[in-house]
Scaffold this motif. Sequence first.
Motif, mmCIF file in Angstrom:
data_model
loop_
_atom_site.group_PDB
_atom_site.id
_atom_site.type_symbol
_atom_site.label_atom_id
_atom_site.label_comp_id
_atom_site.label_asym_id
_atom_site.label_seq_id
_atom_site.Cartn_x
_atom_site.Cartn_y
_atom_site.Cartn_z
ATOM 1 N N LEU A 116 -0.200 74.006 58.733
ATOM 2 C CA LEU A 116 -0.024 73.789 57.293
ATOM 3 C C LEU A 116 -1.352 73.888 56.552
ATOM 4 O O LEU A 116 -1.427 74.465 55.467
ATOM 5 N N LYS A 117 -2.391 73.331 57.133
ATOM 6 C CA LYS A 117 -3.703 73.402 56.494
ATOM 7 C C LYS A 117 -4.193 74.852 56.417
ATOM 8 O O LYS A 117 -4.748 75.275 55.404
ATOM 9 N N LEU A 118 -3.966 75.622 57.474
ATOM 10 C CA LEU A 118 -4.391 77.019 57.499
ATOM 11 C C LEU A 118 -3.660 77.834 56.438
ATOM 12 O O LEU A 118 -4.281 78.530 55.640
ATOM 13 N N VAL A 119 -2.328 77.777 56.416
ATOM 14 C CA VAL A 119 -1.557 78.628 55.509
ATOM 15 C C VAL A 119 -1.636 78.172 54.059
ATOM 16 O O VAL A 119 -1.262 78.932 53.164
ATOM 17 N N SER A 120 -2.118 76.972 53.817
ATOM 18 C CA SER A 120 -2.262 76.494 52.439
ATOM 19 C C SER A 120 -3.694 76.663 51.933
ATOM 20 O O SER A 120 -4.006 76.233 50.824
ATOM 21 N N GLY A 121 -4.558 77.260 52.726
ATOM 22 C CA GLY A 121 -5.937 77.475 52.308
ATOM 23 C C GLY A 121 -6.814 76.246 52.423
ATOM 24 O O GLY A 121 -7.919 76.212 51.905
ATOM 25 N N ASN A 122 -6.339 75.234 53.151
ATOM 26 C CA ASN A 122 -7.093 73.995 53.308
ATOM 27 C C ASN A 122 -7.871 73.931 54.622
ATOM 28 O O ASN A 122 -8.489 72.909 54.914
ATOM 29 N N ALA A 123 -7.818 74.975 55.407
ATOM 30 C CA ALA A 123 -8.597 75.069 56.641
ATOM 31 C C ALA A 123 -8.844 76.550 56.903
ATOM 32 O O ALA A 123 -8.055 77.404 56.493
ATOM 33 N N SER A 124 -9.916 76.830 57.586
ATOM 34 C CA SER A 124 -10.210 78.229 57.922
ATOM 35 C C SER A 124 -9.868 78.480 59.384
ATOM 36 O O SER A 124 -10.035 77.600 60.243
ATOM 37 N N ARG A 141 -9.945 90.577 66.746
ATOM 38 C CA ARG A 141 -10.282 91.196 65.455
ATOM 39 C C ARG A 141 -9.113 91.084 64.478
ATOM 40 O O ARG A 141 -9.311 90.832 63.299
ATOM 41 N N LEU A 142 -7.905 91.263 64.981
ATOM 42 C CA LEU A 142 -6.721 91.087 64.145
ATOM 43 C C LEU A 142 -6.658 89.643 63.655
ATOM 44 O O LEU A 142 -6.396 89.382 62.485
ATOM 45 N N ALA A 143 -6.921 88.697 64.547
ATOM 46 C CA ALA A 143 -6.903 87.276 64.169
ATOM 47 C C ALA A 143 -7.913 87.008 63.064
ATOM 48 O O ALA A 143 -7.622 86.290 62.104
ATOM 49 N N GLY A 144 -9.096 87.589 63.190
ATOM 50 C CA GLY A 144 -10.148 87.366 62.203
ATOM 51 C C GLY A 144 -9.822 87.918 60.829
ATOM 52 O O GLY A 144 -10.274 87.395 59.816
ATOM 53 N N GLY A 145 -9.013 88.960 60.761
ATOM 54 C CA GLY A 145 -8.680 89.573 59.480
ATOM 55 C C GLY A 145 -7.331 89.195 58.922
ATOM 56 O O GLY A 145 -6.963 89.598 57.820
ATOM 57 N N LEU A 146 -6.588 88.410 59.651
ATOM 58 C CA LEU A 146 -5.203 88.111 59.281
ATOM 59 C C LEU A 146 -5.075 87.457 57.906
ATOM 60 O O LEU A 146 -4.157 87.779 57.141
ATOM 61 N N THR A 147 -5.978 86.564 57.549
ATOM 62 C CA THR A 147 -5.861 85.880 56.255
ATOM 63 C C THR A 147 -6.020 86.839 55.081
ATOM 64 O O THR A 147 -5.531 86.555 53.989
ATOM 65 N N TYR A 148 -6.670 87.984 55.293
ATOM 66 C CA TYR A 148 -6.838 88.952 54.214
ATOM 67 C C TYR A 148 -5.531 89.670 53.888
ATOM 68 O O TYR A 148 -5.415 90.282 52.835
ATOM 69 N N PHE A 149 -4.556 89.596 54.768
ATOM 70 C CA PHE A 149 -3.278 90.280 54.563
ATOM 71 C C PHE A 149 -2.320 89.482 53.677
ATOM 72 O O PHE A 149 -1.245 89.961 53.344
ATOM 73 N N PHE A 150 -2.696 88.261 53.325
ATOM 74 C CA PHE A 150 -1.815 87.385 52.563
ATOM 75 C C PHE A 150 -2.544 86.794 51.363
ATOM 76 O O PHE A 150 -3.743 86.545 51.418
ATOM 77 N N ASP A 151 -1.798 86.567 50.306
ATOM 78 C CA ASP A 151 -2.328 85.930 49.107
ATOM 79 C C ASP A 151 -2.229 84.415 49.317
ATOM 80 O O ASP A 151 -1.274 83.780 48.884
ATOM 81 N N ILE A 152 -3.193 83.866 50.023
ATOM 82 C CA ILE A 152 -3.196 82.449 50.355
ATOM 83 C C ILE A 152 -3.628 81.660 49.125
ATOM 84 O O ILE A 152 -4.657 81.946 48.527
ATOM 85 N N PRO A 153 -2.822 80.671 48.751
ATOM 86 C CA PRO A 153 -3.146 79.891 47.545
ATOM 87 C C PRO A 153 -4.442 79.109 47.716
ATOM 88 O O PRO A 153 -4.810 78.742 48.826
ATOM 89 N N LYS A 154 -5.079 78.874 46.610
ATOM 90 C CA LYS A 154 -6.275 78.029 46.608
ATOM 91 C C LYS A 154 -5.888 76.687 45.993
ATOM 92 O O LYS A 154 -5.370 76.637 44.896
ATOM 93 N N PRO A 155 -6.109 75.602 46.748
ATOM 94 C CA PRO A 155 -5.716 74.275 46.234
ATOM 95 C C PRO A 155 -6.560 73.838 45.038
ATOM 96 O O PRO A 155 -7.616 74.284 44.809
#
Length: 155
Positions: A116-124, A141-155
């Motif tokens: 939950l913390k990861l997908v909500s932008g509260n953890a890296s 490498r895929l793991a390292g770039g995965l967050t760039y594929f989604f518009d993760i909200p900023k709390p």
Amino acid sequence: MAALDDIDLELLDFGTVEPKEFARIVRDLPARRIAEFMNGAQRRRVLDEVFHRMGTLFKPESAGRRDALIRWRITAGDEAPDVYETHIANGACAVTAEDTGRTPQLTLTMAAPDFLKLVSGNASGPALFFTRKLKVQGDIRLAGGLTYFFDIPKP
């Protein structure tokens, strides 16, 4: 923040909570409340909603022509993990709420509160990985770039 600590998470309709509000709730709730909730009966309902939203928050321009199957193993105590798969291909992200038996390029395993913390932008992802809260098997490498594929909200 007493008011937020008093939220009845069991009654909260996560389908109506906007991503930014979800990120704020995860950020502001005490860790013990998140852990209690995500180790309870509502875990699957919340995970289903988060994975459902992945399709709408997917940024196809960031993924390019990538074709990748990612398996997510979300753990909660001694119970069997909840397993989801996201298949990124042809400019889309399709989600399956089970192990399809296909071979993933990447498998990510983490506890439900950390997810939950990861997908909500509260953890890296890297911080979770280096503190051993996130286990990665496969294409790092895929793991390292995965967050760039989604518009993760900023709390």
